[in-house]
Structures are given as structure tokens and as C-alpha cells.
Design a protein around this motif. Structure first.
Motif, PDB file in Angstrom:
ATOM      1  N   UNK A 219       0.822  -1.213   0.000  1.00  0.00           N
ATOM      2  CA  UNK A 219       0.000   0.000   0.000  1.00  0.00           C
ATOM      3  C   UNK A 219       0.854   1.261   0.000  1.00  0.00           C
ATOM      4  N   UNK A 220       2.125   1.119   0.333  1.00  0.00           N
ATOM      5  CA  UNK A 220       3.016   2.273   0.367  1.00  0.00           C
ATOM      6  C   UNK A 220       4.013   2.302  -0.789  1.00  0.00           C
ATOM      7  N   UNK A 221       3.863   1.384  -1.729  1.00  0.00           N
ATOM      8  CA  UNK A 221       4.667   1.425  -2.948  1.00  0.00           C
ATOM      9  C   UNK A 221       4.063   2.476  -3.880  1.00  0.00           C
ATOM     10  N   UNK A 222       4.901   3.281  -4.488  1.00  0.00           N
ATOM     11  CA  UNK A 222       4.427   4.326  -5.398  1.00  0.00           C
ATOM     12  C   UNK A 222       4.451   3.762  -6.823  1.00  0.00           C
ATOM     13  N   UNK A 223       3.362   3.064  -7.143  1.00  0.00           N
ATOM     14  CA  UNK A 223       3.304   2.298  -8.383  1.00  0.00           C
ATOM     15  C   UNK A 223       3.431   3.180  -9.621  1.00  0.00           C
ATOM     16  N   UNK A 224       2.982   4.422  -9.530  1.00  0.00           N
ATOM     17  CA  UNK A 224       3.082   5.316 -10.688  1.00  0.00           C
ATOM     18  C   UNK A 224       4.503   5.634 -11.092  1.00  0.00           C
ATOM     19  N   UNK A 225       5.464   5.354 -10.198  1.00  0.00           N
ATOM     20  CA  UNK A 225       6.875   5.601 -10.506  1.00  0.00           C
ATOM     21  C   UNK A 225       7.569   4.373 -11.082  1.00  0.00           C
ATOM     22  N   UNK A 226       6.821   3.280 -11.234  1.00  0.00           N
ATOM     23  CA  UNK A 226       7.370   2.061 -11.836  1.00  0.00           C
ATOM     24  C   UNK A 226       7.002   2.017 -13.313  1.00  0.00           C
ATOM     25  N   UNK A 227       7.834   1.359 -14.091  1.00  0.00           N
ATOM     26  CA  UNK A 227       7.577   1.278 -15.531  1.00  0.00           C
ATOM     27  C   UNK A 227       6.416   0.328 -15.805  1.00  0.00           C
ATOM     28  N   UNK A 228       5.856   0.459 -16.996  1.00  0.00           N
ATOM     29  CA  UNK A 228       4.754  -0.430 -17.396  1.00  0.00           C
ATOM     30  C   UNK A 228       5.183  -1.887 -17.361  1.00  0.00           C
ATOM     31  N   UNK A 229       6.389  -2.160 -17.842  1.00  0.00           N
ATOM     32  CA  UNK A 229       6.892  -3.537 -17.847  1.00  0.00           C
ATOM     33  C   UNK A 229       6.960  -4.097 -16.433  1.00  0.00           C
ATOM     34  N   UNK A 251      -3.386  -1.915 -11.342  1.00  0.00           N
ATOM     35  CA  UNK A 251      -4.174  -1.631 -12.549  1.00  0.00           C
ATOM     36  C   UNK A 251      -4.334  -0.126 -12.734  1.00  0.00           C
ATOM     37  N   UNK A 252      -4.561   0.577 -11.623  1.00  0.00           N
ATOM     38  CA  UNK A 252      -4.682   2.042 -11.686  1.00  0.00           C
ATOM     39  C   UNK A 252      -3.389   2.662 -12.213  1.00  0.00           C
ATOM     40  N   UNK A 253      -2.248   2.126 -11.780  1.00  0.00           N
ATOM     41  CA  UNK A 253      -0.964   2.648 -12.247  1.00  0.00           C
ATOM     42  C   UNK A 253      -0.748   2.332 -13.725  1.00  0.00           C
ATOM     43  N   UNK A 254      -1.171   1.149 -14.160  1.00  0.00           N
ATOM     44  CA  UNK A 254      -1.058   0.793 -15.579  1.00  0.00           C
ATOM     45  C   UNK A 254      -1.894   1.749 -16.424  1.00  0.00           C
ATOM     46  N   UNK A 255      -3.107   2.052 -15.969  1.00  0.00           N
ATOM     47  CA  UNK A 255      -3.958   3.008 -16.683  1.00  0.00           C
ATOM     48  C   UNK A 255      -3.328   4.400 -16.680  1.00  0.00           C
ATOM     49  N   UNK A 256      -2.681   4.748 -15.576  1.00  0.00           N
ATOM     50  CA  UNK A 256      -2.005   6.051 -15.459  1.00  0.00           C
ATOM     51  C   UNK A 256      -0.932   6.182 -16.535  1.00  0.00           C
ATOM     52  N   UNK A 257      -0.178   5.108 -16.765  1.00  0.00           N
ATOM     53  CA  UNK A 257       0.866   5.149 -17.788  1.00  0.00           C
ATOM     54  C   UNK A 257       0.290   5.055 -19.193  1.00  0.00           C
ATOM     55  N   UNK A 258      -0.911   4.547 -19.317  1.00  0.00           N
ATOM     56  CA  UNK A 258      -1.518   4.386 -20.639  1.00  0.00           C
ATOM     57  C   UNK A 258      -2.002   5.710 -21.219  1.00  0.00           C
TER      58      UNK A 258
END
Length: 594
Positions: A219-229, A251-258
């Protein structure tokens, strides 16, 4: 009858010394403590005075009070030896090898005076090789002060720990509480989110019982800073089970990068860098007579400089703005000849817009403006960029205003100005856009006019005029006032303040020298003017000092000097993390900027 009370400072010390001598010779020792086959003679009276454990043990009604030999099974011989030495001498011998044995004995035997000494030792001797061990010990024995300090140490030095395989192995032994605090921290210098994620996965796999903590850690990982891969691999891996809520965040982070163009208005905790600090970015313009390609960062508090990125095009008379901690560079003039010699290069206005993402140090070209613009102004209202007026091809002037919609990556026409203008300044106050000064079509003189635009009403309104005609000047909003600063070819160095509530202008303390073509940025209550030009011996001369205007006290102060003349630049404050810092240098190293 009189009484005299005297105190001997050395008496209690001599008593301890005599007790130690008696113990060393085994004289008057009335009990032997046995641990792991090792026998330690001692005096019940001193043990009872130093330890709540022994005081309770040697009560008159206990069996141990009559015993001459007592077996202790919980602690080690090393720990008991150190604690007995402390009881008899007040000196505690400590090393990292004996620390846990000593703490275990002090805690079990309730020799409480020894515990703060252990805590202080841990704080003073924590280093890269033992910090994880120290954190585990501090947590296990409730050394709260030490635990807080060691957590800070691990946060600040994690980047070094990750560089060495031996130290990384130590990290895998780290306790769960420290790991959780680490993932919750906003202050982890020089460590990317990818490195944190790699560490977290290794830590969870190292001991399967830790999977109980997986939810709060992820819950404290900042997924938006990770690459799509990375996000896709994480979602499909099976080594570490993921809860539905964590999968939803991925999934939210994947959509953010999309949808990269939408990212500035989608910012949240999961896409914000850790360990951020505000840097003033110097964008575009000229230095040493050449267009500047480097984007430099300046820390106004430490006076340090760093190289941030390179522009995708060399530009002047452009605009910049920041939305969601993304930097936008709009329009301006670019050289048709890439040789970049301003004296022989034809400059053409452009409608190109670039966006810089400081998290990944990446540029992206977004949709271009509908018109080519130079010497125009731009403002941000409700996360929309307004581009106003300016100069186009063949020196034609614009009355048009266009708005950039981030969510759609499109520019649309807005309510036009009632006149064509360029060289004006703009600012925003309470979501109302203000423009001032500039030059109208067909007129060679600067103007004093001020107009406002209310997005909700969709109309331009004329406001009280400035007291000074200005062109190529700048405006800045500080609290509830708008300030205007010097423009090109102004005979005086006066500045003035506008009160939007009362529609009134007031002249303020002038600068001690003229200045134009400078960069301007607001930091807290201070307006900074960086570089620019001034008149000297009837010639335009580039300057390289930074001055600050204190809006509360109406006074000027020289901050520092650049090592090179810099003019025509634009400035904005961007939050940068040192994890993506290429280099941080003193200003002298940028004297050869091209």
C-alpha cells in the motif's frame, strides 16, 4: 545544641571499589550465580540494591534467600559477566558481539541503569555494516531513542546499502516494523522506486511468514513511478500473493501510464516522488551570446546548482508553466540555422509545446498551439493553460487566446482580446487571469492598460491602469496582491503592486538598478529576479546576479551571482528528487554552457 552535616563525595566510590576487591578474592560472597557451567561469586546485598529481580529473589520468605548457589538459565555467561561488572564498578563493557547478550541480561535481571548505556552505544556506533542489526536489537529491547535514530540512518544510507551484496543480505534480515516505516517514508535519498520494489520482493520471499505484512507494505509502494513492464510483471507474478486491493492499485498505475498526456492532473501519492525538494529551473534564453540548451536547477537555500536536462529545442521569447509538477515549455522563437549563432541565425516563432517529466527525466511533445507565438504570455487556471496574444510569422501580432485541455491533449480558442498585443505580462489571482502592458498593433509605445479575464463569465474586462507603461516586463502573484516588475527600456526602476479587491495600484520601493529580460520566480514570500540585461555606457549588457524582493517588507536584497551572464530565460519551481540527479555542482562548472 548545634548540628553539622557533612558529605563525602568519594565514600560511595570507595565502597564500590571495596566490593569489587572482595568479589575478586571471593571474600564474604554469599551466593554463586551459575550460567552454562560458569560460576560467578557475588554479594546478595549489592545484587538486591542494583536489581529489582534480585531484590524480589532474596526476600526472607523465598527459597533463593537461603540458597548459596543459584542457576540462571535464560541469560548467557557473557551477558551476566558484563552486568555483574556494571553492578560492581558502574562501568559497562560493550561491543557489537556482546551487545545482545548484555541487553538480554540487563532486561531479564532488571538492571535498568544499564539499558540507556546500551541505547547510547547503539546510536554512536551504528554504521553501514551493522545498522540493520542495530535496528533489530533496538526494536527487540525497546530502545526507543536508538530505534528512531537508526531508522533515520537506514533511510539516509539505503542507497549505499543496496550497492553492496553483503549489505543487501543484512537488509533481508531487517525487522518488519522498520521495513514498513521505510516504505512509508518520504525521505529516501538517491533510491528509485524500482530499487525499493526489488528490495521489498526479496525481503518478503526471504521469510514466508512476512507475507502477513505484504498488504501494508504494498500500500506504500508508489506504483506510478514504476515502468509499465515492471507493473505487468508484478501483477502476473505468483511468488508473492497480492490482495485484490493491491491489484487494483497496480491496474490504476497501468492506466495512469496508458494516458501519459493526462498524468499532470492524475497526480496522487502513488505517482509522487519521495525526497522531493523545490529547485528553480532556468529554461531557455541566452548565455554568453548563444542560445542555452541546458536546463539548470538552482537551490536558493544552499546556492547549489545541478544539471537537470537538455531542451528538445533551443528557444527564446517562450513561455513556461508547471502543472502537477510537470514542466511545460511553450512556443517562442527557435533558430532556423542549427549553428546557433544569434548574429547570423534567422529566428522563427513556433507553436511546439514540450512537457518534461522530472520523475523519469523524459520529454514528451504534446499537441501544439493553434498559433505560432513568441513574446506572448501564458497562465494556468484550473489546470488549463492559457496562451495569450504574442507575435507570429512575419511579425504579425495576435489577439487570439487559446486554452490547452490536458485531459484531451487539445487546444481550443477562447474569448479573444479586443486588441492585438505582444510583450505583455500575465498573472492569476483567485482564478482570474490578468494581463498588463505590452505593445498594441501598429503602436511603437508601451502601454499601461490592465485587463482581466474571468473564465466563468468568459469576458475580458478593463481594470485600473498601471502608473507606468511597461513592455517585456513580468508579473507575480504573492498572497492577495499582484506585483509588476521592470520591463524593456523603462526610464525608471519602479515596481508597483495591484490590489484586485480594490482595483488599485501602489508604487513600491524601486530597484537600485535597471533590469530587463530576466527570469522571475516566487519562492515563499520572496520574488527572485535571475540574470537579465541592464544598460551600461549606452549599451545592453547581460548581468549574472540574482536579486530578491521581500514582498512583506518592501525591500531588495542581492542573493548571489551566476558565473555567467544569462538573459531571456524563463523560470519555474519544480520538485526534484535526488534519485534522478545526474550531477550537482557549484555554479563555476557551468561557465561553458552551450
Amino acid at each position: 545544641m548545634s548540628y553539622f552535616l557533612a558529605f563525602c563525595k568519594s565514600h560511595h566510590g570507595s565502597v564500590f571499589t571495596q566490593y569489587q576487591i572482595l568479589r575478586s578474592y571471593g571474600h564474604l560472597c554469599d551466593v554463586s550465580l551459575v550460567v552454562d557451567g560458569h560460576e560467578f561469586p557475588a554479594h546478595k546485598s549489592l545484587l538486591a540494591c542494583s536489581s529489582d529481580y534480585f531484590r524480589a529473589m532474596f526476600k526472607d520468605y523465598t527459597r533463593e534467600s537461603k540458597a548459596s548457589v543459584i542457576h540462571l538459565k535464560v541469560i548467557t555467561a557473557t551477558g551476566l559477566q558484563n552486568i555483574l561488572d556494571f553492578i560492581y564498578t558502574s562501568w559497562l563493557s560493550l561491543s557489537m558481539n556482546t551487545l545482545e547478550d548484555t541487553l538480554e541480561a540487563a532486561t531479564y535481571l532488571q538492571v535498568m541503569d544499564a539499558i540507556p548505556l546500551c541505547s547510547k552505544y547503539v546510536i554512536n556506533n551504528c554504521d553501514l555494516e551493522n545498522c540493520c542489526f542495530c535496528a533489530n536489537i533496538a526494536l527487540k529491547y525497546y530502545l526507543l531513542d536508538a530505534f528512531v535514530e537508526i531508522e533515520k540512518y537506514i533511510n539516509q544510507h539505503l542507497w549505499e546499502l543496496l550497492q553492496e551484496d553483503i549489505q543487501e543480505t543484512e537488509l533481508l534480515e531487517l525487522n518488519a516494523k522498520t521495513m514498513i516505516r521505510l516504505m512509508q517514508s518520504d525521505d529516501i535519498p538517491k533510491v528509485t522506486e524500482q530499487c525499493l520494489m526489488d528490495l521489498l520482493l526479496k525481503w518478503l520471499k526471504y521469510d514466508r511468514t512476512r507475507l502477513l505484512h505484504a498488504k501494508v507494505l504494498f500500500e506504500n509502494v508508489r506504483f506510478g513511478l514504476l515502468s509499465l513492464e515492471t507493473l505487468r510483471k508484478l501483477y502476473t507474478q505468483t511468488a508473492v500473493p497480492l490482495t485484490p486491493s493491491i491489484k487494483s492499485l497496480i491496474i490504476k498505475a497501468i492506466n495512469y501510464h496508458s494516458f501519459p498526456s493526462k498524468q499532470p492532473i492524475l497526480q496522487d501519492k502513488y505517482s509522487t516522488q519521495r525526497n522531493q525538494k523545490g529547485w528553480i529551473l532556468l529554461v531557455g534564453g541566452t548565455a554568453n551570446g548563444e542560445l542555452v540548451e541546458n536546463v539548470l536547477g538552482f537551490d536558493v537555500y544552499s546556492h547549489k546548482w545541478r544539471m537537470v536536462t537538455n531542451l528538445k529545442m533551443k528557444v527564446q521569447h517562450h513561455c513556461t508553466c508547471v502543472i502537477g509538477n510537470f514542466l511545460y515549455v511553450l512556443g517562442g522563437e527557435t533558430p532556423e540555422n542549427p549553428e546557433n549563432n544569434l548574429s547570423s541565425t534567422c529566428m522563427s516563432p513556433t507553436n511546439i509545446v514540450y512537457r518534461f517529466d522530472p520523475r523519469f527525466s523524459q520529454w514528451m511533445q504534446v499537441s501544439g498551439m493553434l498559433e505560432k507565438r513568441a513574446q506572448f504570455s501564458c497562465c494556468v487556471v484550473d489546470n488549463q493553460i492559457f496562451a495569450i496574444g504574442g507575435r507570429g510569422d512575419r511579425m504579425t501580432l495576435h489577439s487570439t487566446v487559446e486554452v490547452y485541455d490536458i485531459s484531451r491533449d487539445t487546444w481550443t480558442k477562447s474569448k479573444e482580446l479586443p486588441f492585438k498585443i505582444h510583450g505583455q505580462a500575465s498573472a492569476v489571482h483567485n482564478n482570474i487571469l490578468y494581463i498588463s502592458g505590452g505593445k498594441f498593433d501598429g503602436q511603437g509605445n508601451s502601454c499601461k492598460d490592465v485587463h482581466s479575464y474571468n473564465k466563468l463569465l468568459g469576458q475580458w474586462r478593463k481594470q485600473a491602469s498601471m502608473t507606468i507603461a511597461r513592455y517585456g516586463h513580468q508579473m507575480a502573484t504573492v498572497n492577495d496582491a499582484i506585483f509588476t516588475f521592470l520591463g524593456i527600456y523603462e526610464p525608471f526602476s519602479d515596481i508597483e503592486k495591484y490590489d484586485p479587491l480594490n482595483n488599485q495600484w501602489t508604487r513600491l520601493r524601486p530597484m537600485t538598478f535597471d533590469r530587463f529580460c530576466y527570469g522571475l520566480v516566487v519562492v515563499e514570500q520572496t520574488v527572485l529576479l535571475l540574470g537579465g540585461k541592464k544598460w551600461q555606457d549606452s549599451q545592453e549588457v547581460a548581468t549574472h546576479n540574482i536579486v530578491g524582493y521581500d514582498s512583506e517588507n518592501d525591500c531588495w536584497e542581492e542573493i548571489c551571482s551566476l558565473a555567467f551572464p544569462f538573459c531571456g530565460l524563463k523560470c519555474d519551481v519544480l520538485q526534484l528528487s535526488d534519485s534522478n540527479e545526474n550531477e550537482e555542482n557549484q555554479v563555476e562548472q557551468f561557465t561553458q554552457i552551450k
